[in-house]
Design a protein around this motif. Structure first.
Motif, PDB file in Angstrom:
ATOM      1  N   TYR A  16       0.850  -1.193   0.000  1.00 11.88           N
ATOM      2  CA  TYR A  16       0.000   0.000   0.000  1.00 11.88           C
ATOM      3  C   TYR A  16       0.885   1.242   0.000  1.00 11.88           C
ATOM      4  O   TYR A  16       1.756   1.405   0.865  1.00 11.88           O
ATOM      5  CB  TYR A  16      -0.911  -0.006   1.219  1.00 11.88           C
ATOM      6  CG  TYR A  16      -1.908   1.130   1.229  1.00 11.88           C
ATOM      7  CD1 TYR A  16      -2.960   1.163   0.326  1.00 11.88           C
ATOM      8  CD2 TYR A  16      -1.774   2.179   2.133  1.00 11.88           C
ATOM      9  CE1 TYR A  16      -3.876   2.204   0.319  1.00 11.88           C
ATOM     10  CE2 TYR A  16      -2.681   3.229   2.138  1.00 11.88           C
ATOM     11  CZ  TYR A  16      -3.727   3.234   1.233  1.00 11.88           C
ATOM     12  OH  TYR A  16      -4.617   4.270   1.229  1.00 11.88           O
ATOM     13  N   PRO A  17       0.686   2.190  -0.940  1.00 15.05           N
ATOM     14  CA  PRO A  17       1.610   3.327  -1.073  1.00 15.05           C
ATOM     15  C   PRO A  17       1.183   4.528  -0.230  1.00 15.05           C
ATOM     16  O   PRO A  17       0.020   4.654   0.178  1.00 15.05           O
ATOM     17  CB  PRO A  17       1.527   3.658  -2.560  1.00 15.05           C
ATOM     18  CG  PRO A  17       0.095   3.320  -2.898  1.00 15.05           C
ATOM     19  CD  PRO A  17      -0.299   2.137  -2.040  1.00 15.05           C
ATOM     20  N   LEU A  18       2.134   5.401   0.003  1.00 11.30           N
ATOM     21  CA  LEU A  18       1.859   6.680   0.640  1.00 11.30           C
ATOM     22  C   LEU A  18       1.481   7.681  -0.448  1.00 11.30           C
ATOM     23  O   LEU A  18       2.241   7.904  -1.392  1.00 11.30           O
ATOM     24  CB  LEU A  18       3.093   7.173   1.400  1.00 11.30           C
ATOM     25  CG  LEU A  18       3.012   8.562   2.018  1.00 11.30           C
ATOM     26  CD1 LEU A  18       1.938   8.614   3.105  1.00 11.30           C
ATOM     27  CD2 LEU A  18       4.363   8.981   2.602  1.00 11.30           C
ATOM     28  N   ALA A  30       1.050   6.860  10.078  1.00 13.46           N
ATOM     29  CA  ALA A  30       0.130   7.851  10.635  1.00 13.46           C
ATOM     30  C   ALA A  30      -0.899   8.298   9.608  1.00 13.46           C
ATOM     31  O   ALA A  30      -2.087   8.455   9.921  1.00 13.46           O
ATOM     32  CB  ALA A  30       0.910   9.052  11.164  1.00 13.46           C
ATOM     33  N   PHE A  31      -0.479   8.491   8.359  1.00 16.84           N
ATOM     34  CA  PHE A  31      -1.373   9.009   7.325  1.00 16.84           C
ATOM     35  C   PHE A  31      -2.464   8.005   6.959  1.00 16.84           C
ATOM     36  O   PHE A  31      -3.610   8.399   6.697  1.00 16.84           O
ATOM     37  CB  PHE A  31      -0.566   9.384   6.081  1.00 16.84           C
ATOM     38  CG  PHE A  31      -1.370  10.077   5.029  1.00 16.84           C
ATOM     39  CD1 PHE A  31      -1.664  11.429   5.135  1.00 16.84           C
ATOM     40  CD2 PHE A  31      -1.855   9.383   3.922  1.00 16.84           C
ATOM     41  CE1 PHE A  31      -2.421  12.077   4.165  1.00 16.84           C
ATOM     42  CE2 PHE A  31      -2.613  10.024   2.953  1.00 16.84           C
ATOM     43  CZ  PHE A  31      -2.902  11.373   3.074  1.00 16.84           C
ATOM     44  N   LYS A  33      -4.383  -4.001  -0.108  1.00 18.76           N
ATOM     45  CA  LYS A  33      -2.927  -4.099  -0.081  1.00 18.76           C
ATOM     46  C   LYS A  33      -2.439  -4.016   1.361  1.00 18.76           C
ATOM     47  O   LYS A  33      -3.068  -3.376   2.205  1.00 18.76           O
ATOM     48  CB  LYS A  33      -2.279  -2.986  -0.914  1.00 18.76           C
ATOM     49  CG  LYS A  33      -2.580  -3.062  -2.404  1.00 18.76           C
ATOM     50  CD  LYS A  33      -1.893  -1.942  -3.164  1.00 18.76           C
ATOM     51  CE  LYS A  33      -2.211  -2.016  -4.660  1.00 18.76           C
ATOM     52  NZ  LYS A  33      -1.523  -0.934  -5.418  1.00 18.76           N
ATOM     53  N   TYR A  34      -1.299  -4.654   1.590  1.00 14.05           N
ATOM     54  CA  TYR A  34      -0.719  -4.632   2.925  1.00 14.05           C
ATOM     55  C   TYR A  34       0.268  -3.472   3.066  1.00 14.05           C
ATOM     56  O   TYR A  34       0.813  -2.960   2.075  1.00 14.05           O
ATOM     57  CB  TYR A  34       0.021  -5.936   3.207  1.00 14.05           C
ATOM     58  CG  TYR A  34      -0.883  -7.128   3.378  1.00 14.05           C
ATOM     59  CD1 TYR A  34      -1.615  -7.315   4.547  1.00 14.05           C
ATOM     60  CD2 TYR A  34      -1.008  -8.079   2.362  1.00 14.05           C
ATOM     61  CE1 TYR A  34      -2.442  -8.415   4.709  1.00 14.05           C
ATOM     62  CE2 TYR A  34      -1.830  -9.183   2.512  1.00 14.05           C
ATOM     63  CZ  TYR A  34      -2.554  -9.343   3.693  1.00 14.05           C
ATOM     64  OH  TYR A  34      -3.370 -10.425   3.841  1.00 14.05           O
ATOM     65  N   LEU A  35       0.510  -3.071   4.299  1.00 13.69           N
ATOM     66  CA  LEU A  35       1.541  -2.087   4.577  1.00 13.69           C
ATOM     67  C   LEU A  35       2.913  -2.757   4.530  1.00 13.69           C
ATOM     68  O   LEU A  35       3.061  -3.933   4.883  1.00 13.69           O
ATOM     69  CB  LEU A  35       1.341  -1.472   5.975  1.00 13.69           C
ATOM     70  CG  LEU A  35       0.086  -0.623   6.187  1.00 13.69           C
ATOM     71  CD1 LEU A  35      -0.005  -0.195   7.653  1.00 13.69           C
ATOM     72  CD2 LEU A  35       0.093   0.591   5.272  1.00 13.69           C
ATOM     73  N   ASP A  36       3.896  -2.015   4.099  1.00 10.86           N
ATOM     74  CA  ASP A  36       5.273  -2.502   4.058  1.00 10.86           C
ATOM     75  C   ASP A  36       5.888  -2.311   5.452  1.00 10.86           C
ATOM     76  O   ASP A  36       6.138  -1.175   5.876  1.00 10.86           O
ATOM     77  CB  ASP A  36       6.075  -1.732   3.015  1.00 10.86           C
ATOM     78  CG  ASP A  36       7.483  -2.291   2.847  1.00 10.86           C
ATOM     79  OD1 ASP A  36       7.866  -3.195   3.626  1.00 10.86           O
ATOM     80  OD2 ASP A  36       8.205  -1.820   1.957  1.00 10.86           O
TER      81      ASP A  36
END
Length: 975
Positions: free
Chosen positions: A392-394, A580-581, A552-555
């Protein structure tokens, strides 16, 4: 009516006038000693009669009448005689006549108080010694009240020491410790008198009570125990030199590993400084280094730059740990890396292994200078990078990630937040992971994200005298604001860590308002949402919730990194900002779901302040009231039980009371971690949360852990059942299908499932070459000489099994006698090469590890006597023939296999793991065509009768699996 008579002291008759009322006539003319003795004999009999008839009120009344009939100066001696001669004094139960008498006497003295002068005359040393003697043999409550009535705790009680010395001479260390603790005689005895004998007898709990309240004694004890942990210290020599011999010494509890755990427990319990136990600190720091090396070289689950950061921060300036780190790299056969780190730490060449010294000599000056200049470069380029994953992107641009390290920056951050209409922020915090007790972690980064900007507050730079007040004011205006909505995920833990890191913020945190925990809110919302599609939510973690919301997963690769190191890497800043975002994005998604489904849910109902207030009430534990169970994500979606899964898809952690069960589940192909005997039950929870494993436990630990994990992630095993039935219960609980191909698909020693295929010619070559390398281990200390598995997973199984043919299953097999020629070759090669090897144990002909010992405990060498081993009795028969050969069976197994993983020159497999070919009996080489070596620990397997035996033992499970095989074939389950 004639009055009954009894005989007093010296044959003097005593006439009872009214026994029921407790009144007596005592003849005149008796001496003082006769009179005192007659008094207690006359009164004791009726008191005991009434006590046996359970007439406590009459006992108290009669006792007070007795005291009123005599001079108060003899009350103490009279009471002591009554107690001494009462029949139930030494019955070691709380409710006795002796205790009742003492309690009533204490009540009377509180009303009719004596002056100190009177007590000094009455309470002679002889009388107090008599009271102490009685107290030492009575129940604890009797000891306490005797100590109070006879002033046994007074400052002038040193005359009682002689009585304790008698106990020590009789080796009554437990009783002596109780007496010393009750009367505060600690200063009269040394550690060797009481504390250390109790430690040697494995009575650490009693020692903890003994030193409670005596800081100097606590420190002295920890220092002495740390001496026992010194490298090469001979504890047996110390025991033999003690002035008082100690019976029942638990030698197995005196090993460095157990002693280190005890020291750390004492340090934590009494809040001592780790600097007083340098050997223990070094041991734990080395343990942390071994863990990090394992993560890098074996699991390959940590990026090189992150790994190097943690290595540098963990080792620090400790030279002994630096040398140990170099030794560990050599142990993993990475000599070039060992040489580069040796240059970085400027290790004395005299402390380096010979191989590292030679590597340094071969390196040229320019490369050495480059490597010494920057440790952060990639030293292991040959290791492949992790495969690319679509995380998952920022969605924020890089320039909107702002690192705040000044007073001006934090004021601008607050102004930006408060200037918005209906302000909302996501909050997260990061701190350096702590791998050893010498590391004290505190919040290093606090992330505050708005919809436009992610502010990274550098707490290390901000929390200084110049800006501390400004930071405190920032958190007060942010956290206590009614206008600003704060979002977090399990944020109560972040708040707690923030308060522990900066105690001056604790008052601010107590007044925080409008903080929403998305963990609880997400579960509440998902519980109300109808099931949609095939979505399944993981058991825990923000990354699971993000995956449900956005697919999607967080990295999380940068989660375990050195957050105190500056400057931060760009990857760290991106990770911190996203954590946080994404909370803002998840909240918006959940809010949309609530609106779409028309749910009546208060989006701010799950706030952490309510949770915090409840947690303050320590007098009402959660378990006392049957608390409402929190729904898991899977419950929230109203999903039915999961479809059948294969054995390889189940991952569990077994409590240390279920080690046998863990081993047998591993035999069925289940991914099992097993706690060590000395691990706390909470360790299972930590592993479960970290690795997503289900917990197998029982009894009180199950009650304690159940509320901390979601349903379906913990099982209470019925310990009264045999392991065979426990296995079936576990498979039923998790809906697991087991096929014959799953049997032995996992290594019994280390739980690995990657094997190297070895042909018979290759095995012969390795076997012969290994004989030339035996006998020269470079690690002399067996307590520290651990293999890969022993260092980290520590899943060696101890205790008895419940299987019917356990004796056959755990039978040792002696290898064949080596030929004289091979012995000569080995000796000659040893002298020529001087190559190190590991101690070995006798192997098992079935390819199944029967020795419940890790490498550091292997002290039995290859037998040099004739063997009755018959290889044909092992690998022949219907079971072996029906399998159509080992290769065909193993090809059907869900285990993974690798080609070209053998190092013939060093007899190693995988990533420089010792190939345990020396455990294979020579006769096996004549009858087995294929062998399979675990690339994680080097254990060698081959197919024999034991496979058939295990299949027979699990026939009920395998039959069940075959019934479901159709479901597997239909695609319901994928490996």
């Amino acid at each position: 009516m004639n009055n009954p008579k009894s005989t007093g002291s010296g044959g003097v008759p005593v006439v009872k006038t009214d026994a029921s009322a407790g009144k007596f006539w005592v003849p005149k003319g008796l001496s003082k000693d006769q009179l005192e003795k007659t008094r207690f004999e006359v009164w004791l009999e009726p008191l005991e009669d009434m006590w046996e008839e359970q007439k406590k009120k009459e006992v108290c009344q009669t006792f007070h009448e007795a005291l009123s009939s005599m001079d108060r100066r003899v009350h103490h001696s009279f009471v002591l005689d009554l107690v001494d001669h009462s029949r139930d004094l030494r019955k070691r139960k709380p409710d006795t006549l002796a205790f009742l008498i003492l309690r009533e006497f204490d009540t009377m003295l509180s009303v009719k108080k004596m002056t100190e002068e009177e007590l000094t005359r009455i309470l002679t040393p002889e009388l107090r010694m008599q009271a102490f003697h009685l107290a030492a043999s009575a129940h604890s409550n009797v000891f306490d009240i005797l100590s109070k009535l006879y002033y046994l705790q007074g400052p002038d009680n040193s005359f009682l020491v002689s009585r304790v010395r008698v106990m020590l001479a009789r080796q009554q260390f437990k009783e002596a410790a109780t007496c010393v603790t009750k009367v505060n005689l600690h200063n009269c005895f040394s550690l060797e008198d009481i504390c250390l004998p109790l430690i040697f007898q494995d009575k650490a709990n009693m020692v903890e009570r003994y030193v409670q309240g005596f800081p100097e004694l606590q420190e002295a004890l920890v220092r002495q125990l740390d001496v026992f942990c010194e490298q090469g210290y001979d504890i047996n020599a110390y025991l033999s030199e003690m002035t008082i011999s100690v019976p029942g010494v638990r030698v197995e509890k005196l090993r460095r590993r157990h002693m280190t755990k005890l020291i750390l427990r004492l340090v934590k319990m009494f809040k001592l400084d780790m600097s007083i136990c340098p050997n223990t600190a070094k041991s734990k720091d080395l343990g942390a280094i071994k863990y990090l090396i394992h993560k890098r070289y074996i699991e390959e689950s940590m990026a090189q730059d992150v790994w190097e950061e943690l290595i540098v921060s963990t080792i620090g300036d400790n030279k002994s740990v630096q040398v140990g780190f170099i030794d560990q790299l050599v142990w993993y056969n990475d000599i070039p890396a060992a040489a580069r780190w040796a240059r970085h730490y400027e290790i004395d060449v005299n402390q380096l292994p010979e191989a590292v010294f030679e590597e340094l000599q071969r390196s040229d000056a320019s490369n050495a200078a480059c490597e010494e200049q920057d440790v952060g470069e990639n030293w292991d380029e040959e290791l492949p990078d992790a495969p690319t994953v679509d995380y998952y992107p920022l969605s924020l641009p890089g320039e909107r990630i702002i690192l705040v390290s000044t007073a001006t920056g934090i004021q601008q951050c607050l102004a930006d937040i408060t200037s918005k209409q209906n302000p909302m922020v996501g909050i997260d915090m990061e701190w350096r992971p702590s791998f050893s007790p010498t590391q004290k972690s505190k919040v290093a980064l606090c992330q505050i994200a708005t919809h436009e900007t992610a502010y990274l507050l550098d707490m290390t730079a901000l929390w200084v005298s110049e800006t501390k007040d400004i930071v405190k004011d920032f958190f007060q205006q942010l956290l206590q604001s009614e206008e600003i909505l704060k979002l977090g995920f399990e944020i109560s833990g972040d708040y707690k860590m923030l308060g522990q890191s900066f105690p001056e913020l604790q008052e601010v945190l107590k007044g925080e308002k409008r903080t929403v925990d998305l963990n609880g809110l997400g579960k509440q919302i998902l519980k109300e949402i109808p099931r949609s599609g095939n979505s399944r939510i993981g058991s825990h973690g923000l990354t699971d919730l993000v995956h449900y919301c956005f697919g999607k997963y967080l990295d999380k690769r940068d989660r375990i990194s050195d957050w105190e190191r500056r400057p931060l890497r760009q990857a760290q800043m991106t990770y911190a900002a996203l954590d946080a975002f994404c909370l803002l994005e998840v909240y918006a998604y959940l809010k949309e779901k609530v609106s779409y489904h028309g749910l009546q849910i208060n989006m701010e109902q799950c706030n952490s302040s309510k949770t915090n207030k409840k947690s303050k009430s320590k007098a009402k534990p959660k378990l006392s009231k049957s608390p409402k169970k929190k729904p898991s994500f899977s419950e929230a979606l109203n999903q039915p039980p999961p479809p059948p899964i294969s054995a390889g898809q189940l991952a569990v952690v077994c409590d240390n009371m279920l080690q046998g069960l863990g081993r047998h589940l591993r035999s069925c192909g289940v991914d099992v971690k097993v706690l060590d005997n000395d691990d706390e039950h909470d360790e299972a929870l930590q592993i479960s949360l970290k690795e997503g494993r289900a917990i197998l436990t029982a009894g009180q630990p199950y009650i304690q852990l159940k509320s901390k994990v979601d349903d379906g992630k913990i099982m209470c095993v019925q310990t009264q059942k045999k392991a065979k039935n426990q296995v079936q219960d576990v498979l039923d609980f998790f809906n697991v299908t087991v096929t014959p191909a799953d049997i032995f698909s996992r290594c019994q020693l280390c739980n690995g499932n990657v094997y190297a295929k070895v042909t018979n010619p290759e095995m012969r070559q390795l076997w012969l070459h290994k004989q030339t390398l035996l006998g020269k281990s470079r690690h002399a200390d067996k307590d520290d000489d651990k293999d890969v598995c022993g260092n980290f997973e520590d899943v060696m199984i101890t205790g008895d099994d419940d299987y019917e043919d356990e004796e056959d299953e755990l039978r040792y097999m002696r290898p064949t006698k080596q030929s004289s020629d091979s012995g000569k070759t080995s000796s000659a090669t040893d002298q020529a090469q001087g190559v190190a090897s590991q101690p070995i144990i006798v192997g098992n002909p079935y390819g199944y590890l029967t020795s419940h010992a890790s490498n550091q405990d292997r002290s039995t060498t290859v037998a040099d006597s004739s063997s009755d081993f018959d290889p044909t009795s092992v690998c022949t028969g219907t079971a072996f023939e029906a399998s159509a050969g080992a290769s065909q069976y193993m090809d059907r197994s869900p285990a993974s296999y690798t080609e070209g993983a053998l190092d013939f020159s060093n007899v190693k497999v995988g990533k420089s793991v010792d190939f345990q070919v020396d455990l294979v009996p020579e006769g096996i080489l004549d009858v087995v065509d294929h062998f399979f070596c675990c690339t994680t620990c080097g254990k060698v397997y081959w197919e024999g009768k034991h496979f058939a035996k295990v299949c027979n033992q699990f026939a009920h499970v395998l039959d069940r699996g075959e019934d479901r095989q159709g479901k597997l074939d239909d695609g319901a389950v994928t490996a």
